[in-house]
Design an enzyme around this catalytic site. Structure first.
Site, mmCIF file in Angstrom:
data_model
loop_
_atom_site.group_PDB
_atom_site.id
_atom_site.type_symbol
_atom_site.label_atom_id
_atom_site.label_comp_id
_atom_site.label_asym_id
_atom_site.label_seq_id
_atom_site.Cartn_x
_atom_site.Cartn_y
_atom_site.Cartn_z
ATOM 1 N N LYS A 256 -6.750 8.840 -5.351
ATOM 2 C CA LYS A 256 -6.618 10.302 -5.346
ATOM 3 C C LYS A 256 -7.955 10.978 -5.632
ATOM 4 O O LYS A 256 -8.596 10.706 -6.656
ATOM 5 C CB LYS A 256 -5.568 10.699 -6.383
ATOM 6 C CG LYS A 256 -5.171 12.158 -6.408
ATOM 7 C CD LYS A 256 -4.009 12.334 -7.373
ATOM 8 C CE LYS A 256 -3.504 13.751 -7.450
ATOM 9 N NZ LYS A 256 -2.308 13.851 -8.325
ATOM 10 N N CYS B 207 -0.573 14.289 -3.751
ATOM 11 C CA CYS B 207 -0.202 15.465 -4.539
ATOM 12 C C CYS B 207 -1.278 16.554 -4.538
ATOM 13 O O CYS B 207 -1.436 17.261 -3.562
ATOM 14 C CB CYS B 207 0.207 15.048 -5.935
ATOM 15 S SG CYS B 207 1.225 16.298 -6.777
ATOM 16 N N GLU C 220 5.243 10.308 -5.297
ATOM 17 C CA GLU C 220 4.119 9.909 -6.139
ATOM 18 C C GLU C 220 4.591 9.213 -7.427
ATOM 19 O O GLU C 220 5.498 9.690 -8.109
ATOM 20 C CB GLU C 220 3.295 11.149 -6.504
ATOM 21 C CG GLU C 220 2.060 10.864 -7.333
ATOM 22 C CD GLU C 220 1.350 12.130 -7.774
ATOM 23 O OE1 GLU C 220 0.164 12.033 -8.118
ATOM 24 O OE2 GLU C 220 1.979 13.212 -7.781
#
Length: 286
Positions: free
Chosen positions: A121, A158, A48
């Site tokens: 995200k 993540c 990431e």
């Protein structure tokens, strides 16, 4: 009649440390991508926000200048010819700018170096050492599965990886494999906390309950100068459909993990388990 033809996917995960120079970080990542290609990888996952240090440890407005539109982002521009020349699919994790908005995003590159699209995200953390809500808006793309020449690739980012809903939504969209680029490590407010084992176990659980391989690429090393020092614990891995770790790193190594999967077997095996056949959507409301 059962077919003997199998579709094999070879995937790689990069575990690396990163510094403040974006060009050096990109060049380092390209070196690992080239190594993965030499070892037969078709899909390569960097960690990431590899463009620089993980800046979300504090709230500092200077970092907004490091967000770029997808098409002109230095990481995307640099990796497009690499993906094309090596015939690779690469999910590129970036700090994305879209007008006045900024996101933590994936630009998916196909094996011709084209941008297949963007995933932003969905789950944004906000706590000591991980103050992402200051920098990133919650993603508005919905979950994405990319239909590549090598298979259908589902990607979360993540904090997404802790949520079973992410994995299930990607699977319901037809994913053959789940990839999670990550930046996670120490908890600055409590030095006794070590989340490496539950971090792995959460994703291994996704593998089991969805009968799907899971790949996690984390960064490693200690980054200082951005508030409290942050030590990233690595432990990148590739898990099979049983949740078993078939490839893994510890908390210090830098390098590339590579593994192959028979997608034809996995699709049949997944159906045989019945986890999707026996779902009771009529019962799944709050």
């Amino acid at each position: 009649m059962k077919s003997d033809k199998k579709q094999e996917l070879t995937v790689a995960a990069i575990q690396s440390s990163y510094g403040s120079d974006i060009k050096e970080n990109i060049d380092k990542t390209i070196g690992f991508i080239e190594e993965a290609a030499r070892r037969g990888a078709q899909v390569v996952l960097p960690s990431e926000l590899f463009q620089g240090p993980y800046f979300c440890t504090t709230q500092d407005e200077r970092w907004f200048d490091s967000a770029y539109p997808v098409a002109t982002h230095p990481c995307v521009v640099a990796l497009q010819p690499v993906a094309k020349s090596l015939q690779l699919v690469i999910p590129v994790s970036i700090f994305e700018r879209d007008g006045q908005h900024t996101y933590n995003s994936i630009a998916m590159l196909d094996n011709a170096g084209n941008i297949m699209g963007v995933y932003r995200k969905s789950h944004i953390p906000d706590g000591p050492g991980y103050q992402e809500k200051y920098y990133f808006r919650p993603g508005n793309t919905g979950f994405k599965v990319w239909d590549t020449v090598y298979g259908k690739i589902g990607v979360g980012i993540c904090w997404d990886q802790w949520f079973p809903e992410t994995a299930r939504q990607l699977m319901l969209r037809g994913a053959d494999i789940l990839l999670y680029p990550t930046a996670i490590g120490s908890e600055p407010h409590d030095s006794s906390l070590d989340t490496a084992a539950p971090w792995r176990r959460a994703m291994q659980g996704h593998a089991v309950s969805n009968v799907v391989p899971v790949v996690a690429a984390n960064r490693v090393g200690t980054e200082s100068g951005l508030g409290a020092p942050q030590s990233f614990y690595g432990n990148s891995f590739i898990a099979d459909h049983r949740g078993d770790l078939v490839e893994s790193f510890g908390d210090k190594e830098e390098g590339v993990l590579v593994h192959s999967f028979d997608l034809t077997f996995l699709r049949t095996h997944r159906s045989a388990w019945g986890f999707f056949r026996d779902r009771r959507e009529d019962l799944y409301t709050a």
